[in-house]
Design an enzyme around this catalytic site. Sequence first.
Site, PDB file in Angstrom:
ATOM      1  N   HIS A 204      23.789  -9.042  -9.718  1.00 32.80           N
ATOM      2  CA  HIS A 204      24.515  -7.900  -9.148  1.00 32.80           C
ATOM      3  C   HIS A 204      24.515  -6.679 -10.060  1.00 32.80           C
ATOM      4  CE1 HIS A 204      26.905 -10.786  -6.280  1.00 32.80           C
ATOM      5  NE2 HIS A 204      25.636 -10.667  -5.974  1.00 32.80           N
TER       6      HIS A 204
ATOM      7  N   GLN B 259      26.526 -13.554 -11.357  1.00 32.09           N
ATOM      8  CA  GLN B 259      26.911 -12.503 -10.410  1.00 32.09           C
ATOM      9  C   GLN B 259      27.767 -11.456 -11.127  1.00 32.09           C
ATOM     10  OE1 GLN B 259      28.266 -14.564  -6.499  1.00 32.09           O
ATOM     11  NE2 GLN B 259      28.194 -16.122  -8.086  1.00 32.09           N
ATOM     12  N   ASN B 260      28.094 -11.741 -12.380  1.00 35.57           N
ATOM     13  CA  ASN B 260      29.003 -10.855 -13.107  1.00 35.57           C
ATOM     14  C   ASN B 260      28.261  -9.639 -13.647  1.00 35.57           C
ATOM     15  OD1 ASN B 260      30.865 -12.791 -12.543  1.00 35.57           O
ATOM     16  ND2 ASN B 260      30.842 -13.723 -14.573  1.00 35.57           N
TER      17      ASN B 260
HETATM   18  N1  APR Z   1      37.501 -21.423 -14.314  1.00 38.10           N
HETATM   19  C1  APR Z   1      36.752 -21.776 -13.233  1.00 38.10           C
HETATM   20  N2  APR Z   1      36.863 -21.135 -12.037  1.00 38.10           N
HETATM   21  C2  APR Z   1      37.735 -20.132 -11.939  1.00 38.10           C
HETATM   22  C3  APR Z   1      38.557 -19.714 -13.025  1.00 38.10           C
HETATM   23  C4  APR Z   1      38.407 -20.427 -14.256  1.00 38.10           C
HETATM   24  N3  APR Z   1      39.126 -20.122 -15.336  1.00 38.10           N
HETATM   25  N4  APR Z   1      39.340 -18.691 -12.608  1.00 38.10           N
HETATM   26  C5  APR Z   1      39.025 -18.451 -11.338  1.00 38.10           C
HETATM   27  N5  APR Z   1      38.067 -19.317 -10.919  1.00 38.10           N
HETATM   28  C6  APR Z   1      37.386 -19.378  -9.609  1.00 38.10           C
HETATM   29  C7  APR Z   1      38.255 -19.090  -8.409  1.00 38.10           C
HETATM   30  O1  APR Z   1      38.846 -20.303  -7.927  1.00 38.10           O
HETATM   31  C8  APR Z   1      37.248 -18.522  -7.412  1.00 38.10           C
HETATM   32  O2  APR Z   1      36.634 -19.565  -6.656  1.00 38.10           O
HETATM   33  O3  APR Z   1      36.429 -18.322  -9.639  1.00 38.10           O
HETATM   34  C9  APR Z   1      36.170 -17.890  -8.311  1.00 38.10           C
HETATM   35  C10 APR Z   1      36.142 -16.374  -8.321  1.00 38.10           C
HETATM   36  O4  APR Z   1      35.739 -15.928  -7.042  1.00 38.10           O
HETATM   37  P1  APR Z   1      35.491 -14.377  -6.723  1.00 38.10           P
HETATM   38  O5  APR Z   1      36.618 -13.549  -7.263  1.00 38.10           O
HETATM   39  O6  APR Z   1      35.194 -14.265  -5.277  1.00 38.10           O
HETATM   40  O7  APR Z   1      34.201 -14.006  -7.611  1.00 38.10           O
HETATM   41  P2  APR Z   1      32.654 -14.209  -7.308  1.00 38.10           P
HETATM   42  O8  APR Z   1      32.401 -15.471  -6.572  1.00 38.10           O
HETATM   43  O9  APR Z   1      31.949 -14.017  -8.605  1.00 38.10           O
HETATM   44  O10 APR Z   1      32.365 -12.976  -6.378  1.00 38.10           O
HETATM   45  C11 APR Z   1      31.041 -12.751  -5.957  1.00 38.10           C
HETATM   46  O11 APR Z   1      31.633 -10.712  -4.859  1.00 38.10           O
HETATM   47  O12 APR Z   1      32.924  -8.778  -4.960  1.00 38.10           O
HETATM   48  C12 APR Z   1      31.640  -9.289  -5.082  1.00 38.10           C
HETATM   49  O13 APR Z   1      29.827  -8.451  -6.300  1.00 38.10           O
HETATM   50  C13 APR Z   1      31.091  -9.052  -6.462  1.00 38.10           C
HETATM   51  O14 APR Z   1      29.844 -10.526  -7.920  1.00 38.10           O
HETATM   52  C14 APR Z   1      30.953 -10.442  -7.058  1.00 38.10           C
HETATM   53  C15 APR Z   1      30.768 -11.282  -5.797  1.00 38.10           C
END
Ligand code: APR
Length: 239
Positions: free
Chosen positions: A117, A99-100
């Site tokens: 994304h 998703q990154n």
């Molecule tokens: N190792 C493992 N997990 C981690 C770490 C780490 N070092 N650091 C943070 N996390 C976890 C957090 O606990 C959280 O559950 O990563 C997750 C990040 O969640 P989000 O910030 O919501 O990111 P993501 O799930 O990728 O978001 C999805 O939302 O804003 C939109 O399009 C954007 O692609 C993004 C989508």
Amino acid sequence: MHASIPKIDPADYERIILFTGAGMSAESGVHTYRGRGGIWHEYHWEEYACEEAFINRPEAVMEFHQLRRVEVLKCEPHQGHHLMAELERRHSGVTIVTQNIDGMHQRAGSERVVELHGSLWRLRCPYHGTIEDIGPDYKAQFCTACGHRLRPDIIWFGDGLNPSVVAQTDQLIAEADLFISIGTSGVVYPAAGYPRLAHSSGAHCISINLQALTDASIYNEVVLGEAGRVLPEMFADIQ
Ligand code: APR
């Protein structure tokens, strides 16, 4: 849930999906979206990450994304990214579905990467497709073919996913026998539905996250910890 980290031998599986979210890049220093220090706490996505914002304030939206590029370029892939790239070199059935938008997997050497994304490193004309645009500053903001303003090739809030990317991902996940979700909060659909699809298709499902997830019951193994530490231990024979 696991206090110890399960050991995985990739040779036991034919098709492996590594499904990554912002937590995968967090240890490299790239901000997550939610949680502490999350981008959406500092910025309202309504002002920077949707088509309406781009129509009303294109310069502000481009500046926001340019800032993301500058920040990402200050960061380097970590051990977990490198482990994934090595795993792909050694096993022909490995695909990263991310998703990154930051391109960190590719910088670590991964090639089979599906970007659900989109990417910070591409721009898009609605009529003439995408162009690569690498570097801290956006270079071409207007299409050379038609003069239309180019937008980041990113799935913003309210946008649909690219149908061909969705079709490819659906098939990859339905065929996977190992599915590892890494660093995603699992709240943004349709991507958040992929762990459930993997589970219902019979894949062995593992979650690696700093915190417990609300849909933890679909995982065979839930590992609490940092991606960059857990992955190399999980695939200890790969390095
Ligand atoms: N190792 C493992 N997990 C981690 C770490 C780490 N070092 N650091 C943070 N996390 C976890 C957090 O606990 C959280 O559950 O990563 C997750 C990040 O969640 P989000 O910030 O919501 O990111 P993501 O799930 O990728 O978001 C999805 O939302 O804003 C939109 O399009 C954007 O692609 C993004 C989508």
